[in-house]
Design an enzyme around this catalytic site. Structure first.
Site, PDB file in Angstrom:
ATOM      1  N   ASP A  34       0.819  -1.208   0.000  1.00  0.00           N
ATOM      2  CA  ASP A  34       0.000   0.000   0.000  1.00  0.00           C
ATOM      3  C   ASP A  34       0.857   1.264   0.000  1.00  0.00           C
ATOM      4  OD1 ASP A  34      -2.385  -1.327  -0.068  1.00  0.00           O
ATOM      5  OD2 ASP A  34      -2.827  -1.120   2.059  1.00  0.00           O
ATOM      6  N   LYS A  56      -3.845   3.306  -2.425  1.00  0.00           N
ATOM      7  CA  LYS A  56      -5.026   4.145  -2.603  1.00  0.00           C
ATOM      8  C   LYS A  56      -4.902   5.363  -1.705  1.00  0.00           C
ATOM      9  CE  LYS A  56      -8.070   0.793  -1.567  1.00  0.00           C
ATOM     10  NZ  LYS A  56      -7.424  -0.529  -1.633  1.00  0.00           N
ATOM     11  N   MET A 170      -8.645   8.821   9.790  1.00  0.00           N
ATOM     12  CA  MET A 170      -9.080   9.372   8.493  1.00  0.00           C
ATOM     13  C   MET A 170     -10.199  10.392   8.682  1.00  0.00           C
ATOM     14  SD  MET A 170      -9.056   5.743   6.401  1.00  0.00           S
ATOM     15  CE  MET A 170      -9.965   4.887   7.707  1.00  0.00           C
TER      16      MET A 170
END
Length: 269
Positions: A34, A56, A170
């Site tokens: 990632d 991502k 997040m």
């Protein structure tokens, strides 16, 4: 048939990688990784190992999750030992569960290899406990972002407990709404909040707030993702909250000496 190991890389500092994770990274035939895996950890992978980037970020998913699942299955069915490397812990907001289900459904052996999650790394570098007698009797980890920017549907009444430390992953884009909802459901407006960006890395930054300030639109400022918020009385215990995380000179130059010893040990395990 090959196998897949879902490996947690931790929050970024290579000293926080587990010995088991290191051993598997040095023996895997292909590493699917990632965006949030640090360069220092990627340097621990042998140069001859095939690497596939599937990272991502918010609003940019060049490799859809379904394609990642299919890729892991395809690689393992071809007989390869696959290390699926994720930042933090693969089972905590890492979609590791979806990948595990896809791999196991194909009859492929698969294991989780836990990593230190960002909340633990951020708290440790700021030298604060996530739970503390008299300040926090519990810990909740929640996501502050939903797929495709869907509305948050969290149990606000349950989360608004001042005796529980709440960590929001997040949450940068939605933190004003989150703070407003928590206050509306009874969380004290004066409750301290610590925002941490890029925890445990040389780029780490931290800022203190209170819940009311965030609800009133106070901005975290230039704090790039990954960004999390530690909400609760324990946030007041953070040391040097406005300063970057101190990084030992040996680590800034490469790897800490004790980590090199761990690499040597793991390579002979």
């Amino acid at each position: 048939m090959g196998r897949v190991d879902l490996i947690g890389a931790g929050p970024g500092d290579p000293d926080l990688l587990t010995i088991r994770a290191l051993r598997l990274l040095q023996t895997a035939e292909v590493v699917v990784h990632d965006r949030l895996v640090s360069d220092q950890i990627m340097e621990l992978i042998p140069a001859s190992t095939r690497r596939i980037f599937v990272g991502k970020e918010s609003g940019c998913h060049p490799v859809p999750q379904e394609s990642i699942n299919a890729l892991l299955v395809e690689l393992a069915l071809s007989g390869l030992h696959v290390a699926r490397l994720k930042g933090g812990d693969p089972t905590i907001f890492g979609r590791g569960g979806e990948e595990f289900e896809a791999v196991r459904a194909a009859g492929i052996p698969c294991d989780y290899v836990p990593g230190i999650t960002a909340a633990q790394g951020a708290a440790a570098s700021a030298r604060l406990p996530l739970t503390h007698r008299g300040l926090a009797t519990g810990l909740r980890l929640v996501t502050g972002h939903r797929a495709r920017d869907a509305a948050l549907d969290l149990d606000w009444a349950s989360l608004a407990d001042p005796d529980t430390t709440l960590v929001v992953y997040m949450g940068g884009a939605n933190i004003q709404d989150i703070a407003t909802r928590l206050i509306a459901h009874g969380m004290p407006a004066a409750l301290p909040v610590l925002a941490v960006s890029a925890a445990t890395t040389p780029s780490e930054t931290r800022r203190r707030f209170d819940l009311a300030g965030l609800a009133n639109g106070q901005e975290p400022g230039p704090m790039p993702a990954p960004l999390l918020f530690i909400i609760g009385h324990v946030a007041a215990l953070a040391e040097d909250a406005a300063l970057p995380c101190p990084v030992p000179a040996a680590l800034a130059a490469g790897f800490a000496p004790d980590f090199n010893a761990a690499v040597e040990l793991a390579s002979h395990d």
